[in-house]
Scaffold this active site. Sequence first.
Site, PDB file in Angstrom:
ATOM      1  N   HIS A  22       1.008  -0.684   0.287  1.00  0.00           N
ATOM      2  CA  HIS A  22       0.105   0.493   0.146  1.00  0.00           C
ATOM      3  C   HIS A  22       0.523   1.431   0.059  1.00  0.00           C
ATOM      4  O   HIS A  22       2.038   1.262   0.153  1.00  0.00           O
ATOM      5  CB  HIS A  22      -1.310  -0.398   1.106  1.00  0.00           C
TER       6      HIS A  22
HETATM    7  P1  TYD Z   1      -1.629  -2.697   7.425  1.00  0.00           P
HETATM    8  O1  TYD Z   1      -1.349  -1.042   7.589  1.00  0.00           O
HETATM    9  O2  TYD Z   1      -2.070  -3.313   6.040  1.00  0.00           O
HETATM   10  O3  TYD Z   1      -0.350  -3.948   7.906  1.00  0.00           O
HETATM   11  P2  TYD Z   1       0.671  -3.803   7.084  1.00  0.00           P
HETATM   12  O4  TYD Z   1       1.271  -2.736   6.109  1.00  0.00           O
HETATM   13  O5  TYD Z   1       1.749  -3.885   7.632  1.00  0.00           O
HETATM   14  O6  TYD Z   1       0.761  -5.031   6.160  1.00  0.00           O
HETATM   15  O7  TYD Z   1      -2.863  -2.846   8.420  1.00  0.00           O
HETATM   16  C1  TYD Z   1      -3.041  -4.439   9.101  1.00  0.00           C
HETATM   17  C2  TYD Z   1      -4.030  -4.560   9.948  1.00  0.00           C
HETATM   18  O8  TYD Z   1      -4.158  -3.136  11.128  1.00  0.00           O
HETATM   19  C3  TYD Z   1      -5.390  -3.690   9.345  1.00  0.00           C
HETATM   20  O9  TYD Z   1      -6.975  -4.220   9.546  1.00  0.00           O
HETATM   21  C4  TYD Z   1      -5.288  -2.159   9.863  1.00  0.00           C
HETATM   22  C5  TYD Z   1      -4.707  -2.902  11.338  1.00  0.00           C
HETATM   23  N1  TYD Z   1      -3.618  -1.654  11.795  1.00  0.00           N
HETATM   24  C6  TYD Z   1      -4.701  -0.943  12.899  1.00  0.00           C
HETATM   25  O10 TYD Z   1      -5.555  -1.241  13.377  1.00  0.00           O
HETATM   26  N2  TYD Z   1      -3.382   0.399  13.082  1.00  0.00           N
HETATM   27  C7  TYD Z   1      -2.678   0.128  13.120  1.00  0.00           C
HETATM   28  O11 TYD Z   1      -1.456   1.407  13.404  1.00  0.00           O
HETATM   29  C8  TYD Z   1      -2.215  -0.211  12.105  1.00  0.00           C
HETATM   30  C9  TYD Z   1      -0.776  -0.229  10.911  1.00  0.00           C
HETATM   31  C10 TYD Z   1      -2.942  -0.865  11.457  1.00  0.00           C
END
Ligand code: TYD
Length: 170
Positions: A80
């Site tokens: 992302h």
């Molecule tokens: P995501 O940012 O997609 O993780 P990564 O980039 O590390 O693969 O987040 C994964 C899940 O966690 C998504 O459902 C959102 C949640 N999340 C939070 O609730 N708070 C946060 O600070 C972060 C980074 C993610």
Amino acid sequence: MRGGQSKWSLGRQIWLTHASRNQRIHVSTTIHDCKQIDLKKIADPRGNLTFIEGGRDIPFEIKRVYYLYDVPGGAERGGHAHKDLQQLVVAMSGSFDVILDDGYEKKRVHLNRSYFGLYIPQMIWRELDNFSSGSVCMVLASNYYEESDYYRDHVDFLLALKASHERPVS
Ligand code: TYD
């Protein structure tokens, strides 16, 4: 330092004002704005110490910290870009790769030291992979979690970049 811009200003602003002509110049963030930051290290025979002060050691105030751990072999994270969020990624333990993509160029950065941080400004697509066993990825973020700040679809990200380049300059 020129024109009152701090040493950190490069990757932080999408739009800058050209002071002499009062024109707005479009400046996109690129993968070249993603910098490795050498964090201060206090070497000590009892164990080393590294600290990070928001706005001093890194170009933003820290509003949130999160970390990835227990990552299974072969897993990929990220996938992302953020509209406004700036982040610093640190391999607190073990190692992993961060693939950076500004829509034109890509580069892969290997992180394996807890005293190196990878600064990622807004509008950079990132993917994380190649996690070693037991690795811990800590992320310092410039803002609270906000799902509306994400581009989770690469095509949407590219379209947003294209739209920002087509925006008229006045
Ligand atoms: P995501 O940012 O997609 O993780 P990564 O980039 O590390 O693969 O987040 C994964 C899940 O966690 C998504 O459902 C959102 C949640 N999340 C939070 O609730 N708070 C946060 O600070 C972060 C980074 C993610």
